[in-house]
Design an enzyme around this catalytic site. Sequence first.
Site, mmCIF file in Angstrom:
data_model
loop_
_atom_site.group_PDB
_atom_site.id
_atom_site.type_symbol
_atom_site.label_atom_id
_atom_site.label_comp_id
_atom_site.label_asym_id
_atom_site.label_seq_id
_atom_site.Cartn_x
_atom_site.Cartn_y
_atom_site.Cartn_z
ATOM 1 N N HIS A 192 0.746 -0.818 -0.039
ATOM 2 C CA HIS A 192 0.038 0.013 0.187
ATOM 3 C C HIS A 192 0.747 1.279 -0.054
ATOM 4 C CE1 HIS A 192 0.716 0.837 3.967
ATOM 5 N NE2 HIS A 192 1.066 -0.290 4.113
ATOM 6 N N GLU A 224 -1.888 -6.976 7.894
ATOM 7 C CA GLU A 224 -0.478 -6.696 8.933
ATOM 8 C C GLU A 224 -0.668 -7.062 9.881
ATOM 9 O OE1 GLU A 224 2.017 -6.258 8.332
ATOM 10 O OE2 GLU A 224 2.618 -4.905 7.774
#
Length: 366
Positions: A172, A246
């Site tokens: 990202h 994550e």
Amino acid sequence: MSVKVVVEADGGSRGNPGPAGYGAVVFSADRSTVLAERRLALGTATNNVAEYRGLIAGLTAAGEVGAREVEVRMDSKLVVEQMSGRWKVKHPDMIPLNREAAALARGFDRVSYQWIPRAQNSHADRLANEAMDAAANGDDLAPPTPSVTEKPAAPGWTGAVGEPTRLLLLRHGQTPLSVERRYSGRGNPALTELGERQAAGAASYLAARDDIAAIVASPLGRAQQTAGALAKKVGLEVSTLDELTETDFGEWEGLTFKEASTQFPDVHQKWRGDTSVAAPGGESFDAVLDRVTVARDKLVAAYSGSTVVVVSHVTPIKMLLQLALDVGPSLLYRLHLDLASLSIAEFYPDGGASVRLVNNTSYLDQ
């Protein structure tokens, strides 16, 4: 033994600028076998932009088939001379394209450039015209159909066979926590303005491909934003896979590395070298690897033999590369992945795997 291929690329514009498209083909060194083909309509662009896009697509495809030496053959004198370093790149539209192509070329052991007459570039010319024709007719352009004489590439020295599931691993873009180098796990910060530009740059780069079957992302907002930029470009929906999220950093969330090591000196020191240790209230890297392995298996089962963009975070992407390389956890601590970087891992039906690319950022504003 070094694998050598020939890349022939072409681009065209009907109007200059006008409706444009490119074509690229990767041949075996003796040109007896087609290893890959690429074609794509580009909307409105100039001939030179289309030519560069064809070269970029050809170099990308060459890397994906495992080439180490590439002989590029094109009928664009400008691209050949600029890439050979004999002509300066002056036009502002050409500078980023030249830089992107040069970055790809540096990933090979050797790349040479040769100008050829248009009549000798008929295969790539046909692909480029097919792309422009389809766009003019408003048709969806299917991937190029292999000719009946085409033979599948032989397995490389890894021994893997079959058609791999190719994972384009996109990290990202930037968030406020990444600017300040703070632990950013399950928190949900949005992308910064730079992060949005990084996502847009990655989207434009990946949208030039014609083989993306799906976009799959972590459920966290920063990954969804980055995936959404690409989804708009290529007309696909974003699927969510929870296992791609994550690491949960627990009580370290939002702290800097120094703050965490000061406030939790003993556990932080152990955590730095032991993947079974978790942050207080968080998740160990061993636990993350277990769920990332599940994610890998789900992706390979759902998209067998296809190319999938996987938008995730630094730890899951490192672990997918770790799985592909079949190496130990030291990779987590030694491998650097930039924000909005692209890596490529392939997983074969026979259990084999390979890594094609790591930490490409050539498409981002420097």
